[in-house]
Design an enzyme around this catalytic site. Structure first.
Site, PDB file in Angstrom:
ATOM      1  N   CYS A   1       0.846  -1.173   0.000  1.00 21.48           N
ATOM      2  CA  CYS A   1       0.000   0.000   0.000  1.00 21.48           C
ATOM      3  C   CYS A   1       0.885   1.227   0.000  1.00 21.48           C
ATOM      4  CB  CYS A   1      -0.903  -0.013   1.231  1.00 21.48           C
ATOM      5  SG  CYS A   1      -1.909   1.457   1.363  1.00 21.48           S
TER       6      CYS A   1
ATOM      7  N   GLU B   1      -3.526   0.328  -5.979  1.00 22.66           N
ATOM      8  CA  GLU B   1      -2.481  -0.653  -6.292  1.00 22.66           C
ATOM      9  C   GLU B   1      -2.229  -0.558  -7.781  1.00 22.66           C
ATOM     10  OE1 GLU B   1      -0.793  -2.228  -4.193  1.00 22.66           O
ATOM     11  OE2 GLU B   1      -2.007  -3.148  -2.607  1.00 22.66           O
TER      12      GLU B   1
END
Length: 228
Positions: free
Chosen positions: A2, A105
């Site tokens: 992340c 992502e």
DNA sequence: CCAGACGTTGTT
DNA sequence: GTCTGG
DNA sequence: CCAGACGTTGTT
DNA sequence: GTCTGG
């Protein structure tokens, strides 16, 4: 992993959702569609009361002599937290919740990097498990910083990426924040969540950390879709 | 003992 | 290629 | 995470 | 600061 996220909620929504009792004086939060490492965002702690402190993304250990090390500490693997010196000492007293409402992502597709936005279907708050630290710079100023803990991804999103943030919900938030919670129980909370997340591809507009508008979370346009 | 590292991810 | 800055 | 820089000297 | 490697 992340490495980019959103928090599009304002101060009042944050206070209401997390039952915040104390908001650090003078900290002005402006909602963001593109939070990158080094950015300062509201972090939830439980120290006597539930409080919000502004912290910088990218953990700077207290022993660091240069804040640049924070660039490498944006994530911490849940599986090895207890083995890593930089994190293990923070586990007992320096747990925090990284407040967000979605994250990005990048998936490699045909050699190009495609950003996906991952979030709850109702776009409610997404609470990431984190650790924080205080570093004092040469001027003697305290700088608080944090890292986001990662874990294995849910089956549904594992095709996008092989890691995801450790997400907390419901009573787990208080368990994670409370120093009374034993280490064993706290570590148990860092598993992939049951609740399903939604995802969709977005424009590469989000790639540049300089860009910050609703365009970051809009579905990619037709021209880009045709290239998929 | 001292010196030196202390981290994750993706890619090759 | 690798590091820094955002 | 991605984007963008990555260097020195002397001169203006 | 604290741990690992030598």
């Amino acid at each position: 992993m992340c490495g980019r996220k959103t928090l599009t909620k304002d101060k009042l929504e944050i206070i209401a959702n997390y039952l915040v009792e104390q908001w650090e004086e003078d900290f002005v939060w402006k909602p963001s569609f593109n939070i990158a490492p080094t950015h300062i965002t509201p972090i939830l702690l439980h120290d006597q009361v539930r409080k919000i402190k502004p912290m910088r993304w990218g953990l700077i250990p207290h022993w660091a002599d240069d804040m640049k090390i924070g660039n490498k500490m944006i994530n911490a693997r849940s599986e090895t937290l207890t083995e890593k010196r930089t994190f293990s000492n923070l586990l007992k007293q320096r747990r925090c919740v990284v407040i967000s409402d979605g994250y990005y992502e990048w998936k490699i597709e045909k050699k190009i990097k495609r950003p996906y936005y991952i979030h709850y279907a109702d776009n409610s708050f997404l609470s990431m498990a984190g650790l924080w630290s205080t570093w004092i710079n040469q001027a003697g100023e305290k700088i608080n910083s944090y890292t986001v803990i990662t874990t294995l991804p849910q089956e549904e999103i594992s095709h996008i990426h092989n890691r995801m943030p450790a997400i907390l919900s419901g009573k787990d938030i208080e368990k994670w924040l409370n120093c009374e919670t034993s280490l064993d129980i706290a570590l148990e909370l860092l598993k992939p969540i049951e609740q399903k997340l939604k995802y969709y591809p977005v424009s590469i507009f989000v790639n540049s950390p300089m860009n910050n508008s609703i365009k970051c979370i809009q579905l990619m346009n037709d021209k880009e879709l045709s290239l998929l």
